[in-house]
Design an enzyme around this catalytic site. Structure first.
Site, PDB file in Angstrom:
ATOM      1  N   ASP A  69       6.717  -3.807  10.323  1.00  0.00           N
ATOM      2  CA  ASP A  69       4.967  -3.786  10.624  1.00  0.00           C
ATOM      3  C   ASP A  69       4.660  -3.917  11.954  1.00  0.00           C
ATOM      4  O   ASP A  69       3.635  -3.286  12.305  1.00  0.00           O
ATOM      5  CB  ASP A  69       4.545  -4.557   9.735  1.00  0.00           C
ATOM      6  CG  ASP A  69       4.981  -5.873   9.645  1.00  0.00           C
ATOM      7  OD1 ASP A  69       5.790  -6.526  10.827  1.00  0.00           O
ATOM      8  OD2 ASP A  69       4.390  -7.011   9.098  1.00  0.00           O
TER       9      ASP A  69
ATOM     10  N   SER B 249       8.313  -4.899   6.065  1.00  0.00           N
ATOM     11  CA  SER B 249       8.439  -5.896   7.185  1.00  0.00           C
ATOM     12  C   SER B 249       9.039  -7.000   7.044  1.00  0.00           C
ATOM     13  O   SER B 249       8.765  -8.387   6.636  1.00  0.00           O
ATOM     14  CB  SER B 249       6.647  -6.538   7.138  1.00  0.00           C
ATOM     15  OG  SER B 249       5.915  -5.348   6.980  1.00  0.00           O
TER      16      SER B 249
ATOM     17  N   ARG C 189       0.916  -1.266   0.021  1.00  0.00           N
ATOM     18  CA  ARG C 189       0.014  -0.053   0.119  1.00  0.00           C
ATOM     19  C   ARG C 189       0.995   1.040  -0.113  1.00  0.00           C
ATOM     20  O   ARG C 189       1.950   1.373   0.633  1.00  0.00           O
ATOM     21  CB  ARG C 189      -0.620   0.033   1.303  1.00  0.00           C
ATOM     22  CG  ARG C 189      -2.052  -0.705   1.525  1.00  0.00           C
ATOM     23  CD  ARG C 189      -2.097  -0.756   3.041  1.00  0.00           C
ATOM     24  NE  ARG C 189      -2.971  -1.651   3.714  1.00  0.00           N
ATOM     25  CZ  ARG C 189      -4.372  -1.670   3.664  1.00  0.00           C
ATOM     26  NH1 ARG C 189      -5.137  -0.304   3.107  1.00  0.00           N
ATOM     27  NH2 ARG C 189      -4.930  -2.702   3.834  1.00  0.00           N
TER      28      ARG C 189
HETATM   29  C1  GLC Z   1       8.489 -11.744   9.035  1.00  0.00           C
HETATM   30  C2  GLC Z   1       9.381 -10.780   8.891  1.00  0.00           C
HETATM   31  C3  GLC Z   1       9.118  -9.893  10.020  1.00  0.00           C
HETATM   32  C4  GLC Z   1       7.541  -9.153  10.011  1.00  0.00           C
HETATM   33  C5  GLC Z   1       6.589 -10.467   9.917  1.00  0.00           C
HETATM   34  C6  GLC Z   1       5.367 -10.165   9.805  1.00  0.00           C
HETATM   35  O1  GLC Z   1       8.475 -12.402   9.967  1.00  0.00           O
HETATM   36  O2  GLC Z   1      10.672 -11.309   9.102  1.00  0.00           O
HETATM   37  O3  GLC Z   1       9.889  -8.555   9.865  1.00  0.00           O
HETATM   38  O4  GLC Z   1       7.290  -8.606  11.148  1.00  0.00           O
HETATM   39  O5  GLC Z   1       7.013 -11.180   8.803  1.00  0.00           O
HETATM   40  O6  GLC Z   1       4.753  -9.596   8.700  1.00  0.00           O
END
Ligand code: GLC
Ligand code: BG6
Ligand code: GLC
Length: 839
Positions: A656, A602, A539
């Protein structure tokens, strides 16, 4: 010659007169074709009423679901015990259904008497008696101490919610034991069997005799989908579409319905057809007002009907010169077997004379002819009535299948049908007349209901064994409290390793400092751009924060990231991202605006500052080259430069989990943990600075991105990983990595289920052992299917409460995703930047 003719003439005349006389007397019992069609239509309506949820409680024809869903397919096998109670004879049997394909059934049986004091006495004693007979049989056959599954043919109306249970609605026919109605027959018998220590029997199926008959016949003829009993009582069952059975969940396939048609008319629906003799018979029965249709049809009642008619005719001076013997006055003295004998082709008249003499009467030739005709009318009416109801069932089957013509087989059984010389012929003929668009085969069940009951038991037995095997597989996923406590302890230890300078480098849970020190305080304001990359959607957002009011306005657009970009080169990936930003600015009319940007990224990043993040390694579905070990903020900046269309001030890069925590903290200042259970799985929380050995300073707190998805990468939770988890791991983009994430997050749960389904299918426990091409396809079973079946969030909340009883946790769903939080972090960072810049 002339004399012979004269005698013949005289006899014919005599016969005609007698027949006319009886016909007139029993005018009401002779049903026209229109009447039969009318009864057929009435029965169709009754079936509809019995099947409907709202109408069933007041329906007299109960249409009971039997939980028998399929006819035998020949794969049944094993050794079973069987009980057959409720017809004219009580039997215990051993049934051996042999090897696949051969359709070979061997039965050994033993009849036991059913004295009136047992079947009309105390209910508990009745079941004890049945258990005693079973125990006796088992001993005679040397089957003690052998665990045997049992199928129970119980020929009375029972309400079932599963195959191995049935609540008796009411006794019918000759039975009337006290205290049994409204109780579960299976548990009653199970309880009675406990007295016999050497009896190890598991009642797997409770089956009505009609169902047993249908199954017996279906074993030999797969077209069989109806079972009819015309014996002591009368009844029918048939295969109904699940979608028409309101009382049972589910719409797929079919289920056998025990109609209990014997009760047709109990609500007055047949009053116009019932005669004074029917009423008299009913009043003298064990269950007045009940089973009115049955009382016009079945073997327990036909003889008695004939007797009542003869008595009335004698009273009226139409028979025996008006003389009634005391035997004729006695209830039950004429039985169905007598009726059958009197209607025999050649010996019929002679039999009639003999029977009447036995009743203490002195019949004339004319009397014999008349009595024989009474029998014919009574048994013909019985066949006609049965035919009407059966025709209604056949029509229903044909309509369910939307066919112009139905080809089907009806399994038949019962003493009246079997011993009466004309009955089957008459019945078949009328049925064919009433439903000319059905090609019906009537198949006599040679081996009673028991063979079919054994088939049902065999299937139940297989299902039970399969359920056990399935349960064993699934048990691996049902973690005990102790296992969970162990996991909790290990996780705790890993979190500590990650924080400590000495152990950090080797830690699988990386505990990454985020340089987010505090929560929003409500003074943030301004317009920010945010990116949200790494979840299901990518997004781009515009976030307008208004100070003081803790209110935020957001505009966003979702963009797809094609697989070839996710797994292409880093440059392609970031160019694509910038392209999406350009589209968004265009779309918002913000072209050229120079806005501060927060980047929710993320994936695990090592940060040395809020606006620097080096990607440690890709997780989940990303695998773009030349990114690992690089600063993603730099990569984004360069891509913006390459495009050379706008400039953006990248202020913060945020995981995230951190964005989520911030989003929620804006609403609830107590929020200090952010958790993502999405495509991936991860958690961040506010840690005391003095515990974070990697970062200078001991004052205050900093948010730590745990990256707990990597928990277990050192093998520490291998004891709870299953073969399915290993398979999912091996098929993933990053084998051996993110083991905890692969057991918990959306990207993998569906895959785990798919692996289980494949294995269960291989073991022959599902889908008839056939693995479809689609099931072989990776990713085909999406995690959203799981959540359509199950809901998880409560489980999570409850388990946390159980394992951390000292913590009072409130779970707050971040409605606005991580983007809002990223903008808030950007706002805070921006505020902090200013004094720095001014310095
Ligand atoms: C994976 C990523 C992590 C993220 C999670 C949720 O574990 O390594 O950084 O927070 O996914 O999206
Ligand atoms: C038998 C079945 O063949 O038919 C019994 O095994 C059933 O369970 C019976 O009740 C019905 O006929 P009747 O005449 O014995 O009641
Ligand atoms: C009675 C019973 C029924 C049974 C039939 C034939 O009608 O109520 O369950 O099927 O007799 O035995």
């Amino acid at each position: 010659m002339f004399a012979v003719h004269l005698v013949a003439f005289y006899f014919t005349k005599l016969k005609e007169d007698q027949i006319k006389k009886v016909d007139r007397f029993l005018y009401h019992m002779r049903l026209s074709d229109e009447t039969l069609l009318d009864i057929m239509a009435r029965f169709q309506a009754e079936m509809e009423k019995g099947l409907g949820k709202d109408t069933n409680p007041t329906a007299s024809v109960k249409m009971l679901p039997t939980f028998v869903r399929a006819i035998p397919d020949g794969s049944e096998n094993g050794e079973f015990l069987s009980l057959d109670l409720g017809g004219s004879k009580f039997r215990v049997l051993k049934v051996q259904v042999s090897e696949e394909g051969k359709r070979n059934v061997q039965m050994e049986s033993q009849f036991y008497p059913t004295p009136n004091e047992i079947i009309r006495g105390n209910g508990t004693e009745l079941f004890e008696y049945v258990a005693d007979c079973l125990a006796d049989f088992v001993r005679t056959k040397g089957l003690q101490h052998k665990k045997l599954p049992l199928g129970f043919t119980f020929s009375f109306p029972c309400r079932q919610t599963k195959l191995e249970e049935g609540v008796l609605l009411s006794w019918t026919k000759k039975f009337k034991a006290r205290g049994v109605q409204e109780t579960d027959i299976v548990s009653r018998l199970t309880k009675a069997m406990r007295k016999h220590k050497d009896l190890d029997v598991d009642i797997l199926a409770l089956v009505n005799d009609t169902v047993g008959t249908m199954m017996t016949c279906a074993y030999d003829d797969p077209y069989c989908e109806v079972g009819v009993i015309i014996g002591t009582g009368t009844n029918a069952c048939y295969m109904e579409d699940m979608s028409n059975i309101d009382l049972v969940e589910g719409d797929e396939g079919r289920m056998c319905i025990n109609t209990e048609w014997g009760a047709f008319g109990d609500d007055g629906a047949l009053e116009d057809i019932r005669t004074e003799f029917d009423r008299e018979l009913d009043l003298g029965s064990l269950n007045p007002g009940k089973q009115l249709f049955e009382k016009m049809i079945s073997g327990l009642y036909l003889g008695e009907l004939v007797r009542l008619i003869l008595l009335n005719m004698a009273k009226a001076g139409l028979l025996f010169g008006g003389v009634k013997s005391s035997t004729l006055l006695t209830k039950g003295k004429i039985e169905t077997q007598h009726v059958a004998a009197m209607e025999k082709y050649k010996e019929g008249l002679a039999n009639t004379r003999e029977i009447l003499v036995d009743l203490g009467l002195e019949p004339s030739e004319a009397d014999c002819i008349a009595v024989q005709h009474v029998c014919t009318i009574v048994s013909f009416r019985s066949a006609n009535l049965c035919a009407s109801a059966l025709a209604a069932i056949l029509t229903r089957l044909r309509e369910n299948k939307k066919l112009a013509r139905l080809r089907t087989t009806v399994g038949m059984d019962g003493t009246l049908y079997k011993i009466h010389p004309q009955y089957p012929k008459r019945l078949h003929k009328v049925v064919r007349k009433l439903v000319p668009n059905c090609d019906v085969r009537f198949l006599l069940s040679e081996s009673g209901s028991t063979k079919g009951a054994a088939m049902v038991t065999a299937v139940a037995c297989r299902v039970q064994a399969q359920r056990k095997q399935i349960d064993e597989v699934l048990a691996l996923f049902q973690l005990t409290r102790q296992q969970l406590v162990d996991v909790q302890g290990k996780m705790r230890a890993e979190l500590e390793y990650g924080l400590k300078r000495k152990t950090h480098a080797l830690a699988t849970v990386k505990m990454l400092p985020t340089y987010v020190y505090g929560m929003p305080d409500g003074t943030e304001k301004g317009k920010y751009l945010a990116l949200d990359l790494g979840g299901t959607n990518f997004r781009v957002l515009l976030v307008k924060i208004r100070s003081g009011r803790r209110s935020v306005r957001m505009y966003n657009k979702i963009f797809a990231i094609p697989l070839e970009i996710m797994q292409g080169t880093g440059e392609e990936l970031f160019d694509h991202i910038v392209q999406c930003i350009a589209d968004f600015l265009d779309y918002m009319g913000l072209k050229g605006a120079q806005l501060p940007l927060g980047f929710t990224f993320s994936f695990p990043c090592r940060q040395a500052n809020i606006d620097k993040g080096t990607l440690i390694e890709w997780t989940k579905g990303f695998k773009a080259t030349d990114c690992e070990g690089e600063d993603v903020v730099d990569m984004l900046r360069e891509a913006i430069k390459r495009r050379n269309e706008f400039d953006l001030d990248i202020v913060a890069v945020v995981n995230d989990t951190v964005g989520t925590m911030m989003t929620c903290a804006y609403e609830d200042p107590n929020c200090e943990i952010g958790l993502i259970a999405g495509t991936g799985s991860n958690m961040c929380y506010m840690e005391e600075m003095r515990n974070i050995e990697l970062v200078e300073g001991n004052e205050g707190k900093m948010c730590i991105n745990t990256e707990w998805g990597g928990f277990g990468d050192n093998g520490c939770i291998d004891d709870i990983r299953t073969q399915y988890d290993m398979e999912v791991d091996e098929g993933s983009l990053n084998p051996g990595k993110q083991r905890y994430e692969k057991m918990t997050s959306g990207m993998y749960l569906g895959e785990i289920v798919r692996q289980i389904l494949i294995d269960l299918t291989k073991q022959g426990l599902l889908f008839r052992g056939r693995i479809s091409e689609r099931l072989r396809t990776r990713g085909i079973f999406e995690t959203k299917f799981l959540s359509q079946i199950e809901s998880f969030s409560l489980v999570l909340q409850e388990t946390v409460k159980e394992l951390a009883p000292q913590c009072d946790v409130m779970f707050l769903l971040s409605e606005d995703g991580s983007g809002k939080g990223a903008a808030l972090i950007t706002a805070v960072a921006k505020r902090l930047q200013q004094p720095r810049r001014e310095n």
